[in-house]
Write an enzyme that holds these catalytic residues in place. Structure first.
Site, mmCIF file in Angstrom:
data_model
loop_
_atom_site.group_PDB
_atom_site.id
_atom_site.type_symbol
_atom_site.label_atom_id
_atom_site.label_comp_id
_atom_site.label_asym_id
_atom_site.label_seq_id
_atom_site.Cartn_x
_atom_site.Cartn_y
_atom_site.Cartn_z
ATOM 1 N N GLU A 51 3.956 14.093 -9.927
ATOM 2 C CA GLU A 51 4.115 13.166 -11.039
ATOM 3 C C GLU A 51 3.183 13.666 -12.138
ATOM 4 O OE1 GLU A 51 3.277 8.639 -12.534
ATOM 5 O OE2 GLU A 51 1.913 9.743 -11.259
ATOM 6 N N ASP A 88 0.520 11.683 -6.896
ATOM 7 C CA ASP A 88 0.378 10.760 -8.010
ATOM 8 C C ASP A 88 -0.636 11.282 -9.028
ATOM 9 O OD1 ASP A 88 0.812 8.008 -9.165
ATOM 10 O OD2 ASP A 88 -1.347 7.901 -8.798
#
Length: 901
Positions: free
Chosen positions: A464, A411
């Site tokens: 990401e 993330d």
């Protein structure tokens, strides 16, 4: 004896223990051999009496109270430390007995400590934390924690009344505190009591704990990870192929706490309850993987797991670590991969967590311009500190090893790469070169990815990353970061914005559709329609779509099909597959009641069909990362809102023609250029009636015509359904030997019919076999003539030489004389390579040598009359050499036609 005992008392050390400021308690507590016997010292805060119980003889020896705070000592006779237990009585007269925790040596090797100090002890989680073990046959738990700047660290828990004076830990040179505590068992809860410089004393959860209490409680829990028996051997053996870059990958993103809620009043299902339900559902819809939003322990439900406090512990919301292993195992047994969201970019400020862990900024930067995210209110890891890097790298490896994770999705990678991410001027510090790149984070990511892929080459690493940082999925030895895939955030933003527009206005935004192909091969992408797109007032995918409910559904079918035919792996957030109408809320279950409505059920069934089509067609996934896997036919029809392109493999017959109509207009007899002459069949239509569409389509096969369109020589006309994706397969036309076989079959059938009916269809006096042979010979002549005509046409494209022609003629004769098919095929290859001019002469050579082989048979030129042709086709001219030449002619014809295409 008491006088001698008194002489061994080190009162300064005793005071440090009593006042809980001792970081080397093993130097004074526990047993040691002296000249006068075995000295045993112990500290039992508040105890009134203590004794030593020697196991071998069962003798109990009273200890002397040297300090009223509870410090006891005794001298036992002998020169060898016996096995013993300690007995003490508290102020209420309660008796307790246990083995002496200071009688056992440390369990760290010098090498492990050195590796940890350098950030390369990748199995450090096997030592740090709390681990049930046996030492010298005694069961207990070995505790270890990194807190180099603390004055004192103690283990506290339900086994010692949370008293930090009782189990003071030993400090090693590496900054690690450790202690083996006999009698502590799996299931016990604990924390570390840390006394910082300045005297502040506080409790911290274990950064390496394998389990934690359910929020709002936050103590760590002792667990034994060595008891679960995995049953996923088959999956683990084949996952390297199952999730390789040439495999279909479609991911179902899931938040376990809100996918489904129990109807019995409980807040959550257990991992073991969710597993079979989710596996069955995902399998039914055809997804290949699930991606779990963070299951690592976190205190706040509203963070969705992205503010982690227990990096090594599956959240207790849904059960125990072994329950989560059962979940993973169940998925694998159903051939479903599991990708875990992981957050190495930042951590929350909760005081029981990592922040200011040992009284200093241990895991984070001291300077808030480097160590905090002003927008998120979280802290940033200090990637330049080896022990911090080791904590994170080992954690990624931990989930892959201990829980068989098939992939890690990292993330907020962009926030790691840029020092000024989310910050204003004055809120960040430039690197040593004056730039905004976080050099330490870059090195950390490369280090992590290199080790992870070395240990688990068949597991996935997904980033990401929302910027244009180069080579995120590039090779490490080519200055890349080494990820397998990168979320295509640009495509997600452009595409969802485009789809929000009414079809009438989409033409003005056509570039939002086509721009993704400009950079499609700069990285290896995963097309994500994730949770970020359906929260914070953005609306669900359903509500983003314009128009009536029917048009919304048509737009959804179009959107999901376009995602499936676009290059890249796929990801869709839960609930969007059946048209969830309300925005996602982590506190509520998905709206499963919508499946009682026909339209939503049709959409769910449509997704199953779409996945089946995706997985059945290699052109949609095999060359996702290669430019040759995609080709535009027409990407410029902005006024009609059309995109037309090809998806390919390295096999021509796998080619798919894709037509995307983003308008709500139906087009009849729409002409489309095609790459090859042949047959085109509609294989998939998102607007089919069975999916809730209009049913406009192309039920019949389309045969291409030599009509130029889209800068291509051949084209087809089709019906285009409104708001649809239609996919056509290609089949090449019958040529060469196949055509001849078909013609021979028709001739034989006609002869049989004439014989049965008695009609005149053959010259008088001829036998049926003679007529059949004559017609077969005639067919061969026509085929050879066709070769000659074909090669004459192609001769103009390349210039051959006299030498090449002579060589080809010689090769032709050798092939005819030797007859084997392999030799003929080799000769045909040589003809094609020699050039079409030489091949023209070769065709003439075929005629020449055919005539030489059979003087009675003339070269295969067009007969002037039917009777003349029939008289020439005598059955006795069908010799072995003539047959061989006919095979060569057929091969030549097939090869030259392939070359032209």
């Amino acid at each position: 004896m008491e006088e001698k005992l008194y002489d061994y008392m080190d009162w300064a050390e005793i005071e440090a223990v009593v006042y809980s400021e001792e970081n080397h308690p093993r130097d004074i507590l526990g047993p040691r051999v002296t000249e006068d016997g075995i000295l045993i010292q112990a500290f039992f805060p508040g105890a009134t009496r203590a004794a030593v119980h020697t196991i071998r003889d069962g003798k109990q020896t009273e200890m002397v109270c040297e300090d009223e705070a509870g410090f006891f000592a005794v001298l036992l006779p002998g020169k060898k430390i016996p096995s013993y237990t300690l007995i003490y009585w508290d102020g209420d007269g309660n008796q307790m007995e246990h083995y002496d925790p200071y009688a056992y040596p440390m369990q760290f090797t010098e090498q492990e400590q050195k590796q940890f100090e350098n950030g390369i002890c990748y199995s450090i989680y096997e030592k740090l934390g709390a681990h049930p073990v046996k030492i010298d046959g005694i069961s207990g738990v070995y505790f270890a924690v990194w807190a180099p700047n603390a004055i004192r660290v103690s283990v506290v828990g339900n086994f010692n009344n949370w008293d930090g004076r009782a189990y003071q830990m030993n400090l090693l040179e590496s900054g690690i505190y450790e202690l083996f505590i006999p009698g502590v068992r799996a299931g016990d809860i604990y924390k570390y009591e840390i006394k910082a410089k300045g005297g502040l004393t506080y409790l911290k959860s274990d950064p390496y704990a394998n389990a934690a209490q359910l929020r709002p409680n936050n103590a760590s829990v002792v667990v034994d990870l060595g008891k679960y028996a995995w049953q996923d051997e088959n999956w683990m053996k084949k996952r390297g192929v199952t999730q390789g870059d040439k495999a279909p990958i479609s991911v179902y993103e899931v938040h376990l706490g809100s996918w489904k809620k129990p109807d019995d009043g409980r807040e959550f299902y257990n991992y073991r309850e969710i597993a079979p339900m989710l596996a069955s559902y995902v399998k039914e819809l055809g997804y290949t993987h699930v991606e779990l939003m963070p299951v690592m322990e976190h205190p706040l439900d509203e963070s969705w797991g992205y503010q982690v406090t227990g990096y090594y512990a599956p959240t207790a919301r849904y059960g125990t670590p072994d329950d989560f292993r059962y979940f993973m195992d169940t998925m694998h047994q159903n051939d479903i991969g599991v990708i875990l969201d992981w957050v190495p970019a930042h951590f929350p400020r909760d005081t029981f967590g990592l922040s200011a862990f040992d009284g200093t900024c241990l895991y984070e930067h001291f300077d808030p311009r480097q160590g905090s995210h002003p927008h998120w209110g979280t802290l940033i890891y200090n990637y330049g500190r080896p022990e911090v890097k080791n904590f994170l790298i080992a954690n990624a490896l931990f989930w892959a090893k201990e829980y068989h994770a098939d992939g890690i999705r990292m993330d907020a990678v962009a926030s790691m790469l840029y020092l000024d991410y989310g910050k204003q001027d004055g809120e960040w510090v430039a690197n040593i070169y004056g730039g905004n790149e976080n050099l330490e984070a870059i090195e950390f990511l490369k280090h992590l990815n290199s080790i992870f892929k070395k240990e688990f080459p068949d597991a996935l690493l997904i980033a990401e990353e929302s910027t244009a940082w180069p080579k995120v999925t590039g090779e490490l030895d080519d200055e890349g970061l080494g990820f397998d895939y990168k979320w295509n955030m640009g495509w997600m933003n452009d595409f969802t914005e485009y789809m929000k527009n009414d079809p009438v206005y989409r033409g003005a935004h056509h570039d939002q559709l086509t721009f993704s192909m400009v950079y499609a091969y700069s990285e290896k992408f995963m097309l994500s329609l994730s949770h970020d797109e359906v929260v914070h007032l953005k609306g669900s995918m359903y509500t983003k779509m314009p128009g009536t409910p029917e048009q919304k559904m048509a737009n959804l079918r179009l959107a999901y099909a376009y995602q499936m035919v676009h290059p890249g792996k796929k990801l869709l957030f839960m609930g969007q597959e059946f048209g969830q109408e309300k925005e996602w809320n982590e506190k509520q279950s998905l709206s499963w009641e919508l499946l009682e409505d026909k339209e939503h059920l049709q959409l769910k069934n449509y997704m199953a069909a779409l996945h089946a089509f995706y997985k059945a067609n290699p052109a949609l996934y095999q060359l996702d990362e290669k430019p040759e896997g995609f080709e535009w036919i027409n990407g410029m029809e902005w006024e009609k809102n059309l995109l037309i392109f090809l998806r390919r493999t390295r096999k021509k017959e796998d080619t798919l023609l894709v037509v995307c109509n983003f308008s709500n207009v139906e087009y009849d007899d729409f002409r489309i250029g095609v790459p090859y002459p042949g047959k085109y069949k509609e294989m998939f239509n998102s607007d089919a009636e069975s999916y809730g569409g209009t049913g406009v389509g192309n039920p019949r096969v389309k045969m291409s015509k030599k009509t130029e369109c889209d800068e291509r020589k051949n084209s087809i006309t089709v019906k285009l359904a409104p708001l649809s994706v239609q996919v056509f397969s290609y089949t090449k036309p019958e040529t060469g030997a196949a055509s001849n076989k078909s013609a021979k079959a028709k001739t034989a059938a006609k002869a049989a019919a004439e014989k049965k009916t008695g009609k005149k269809g053959k010259p008088a006096g001829k036998t049926e076999e003679a007529v059949k042979a004559k017609k077969t010979t005639k067919t061969a002549q026509k085929a050879e003539k066709k070769v000659s005509e074909k090669t004459v046409k192609t001769a103009e494209k390349k210039q051959g030489t006299t030498t090449a022609t002579e060589k080809v003629e010689k090769a032709v004769k050798q092939a005819i004389d030797s007859k084997p098919v392999k030799t003929v095929e080799q000769t045909v290859d040589k003809l094609v390579k020699a050039g079409k001019s030489a091949a023209t002469e070769a065709a003439k050579a075929v005629e020449k040598y055919r005539a030489a082989a059979d003087p009675e048979k003339k070269p295969a030129t067009k007969p002037e009359t039917k009777s003349e042709a029939k008289s020439e086709a005598k059955p006795e001219t069908k010799t072995k050499k003539s047959t061989g030449m006919s095979e060569l002619g057929e091969e030549l014809q097939r090869k030259f036609e392939t070359e032209e295409r």
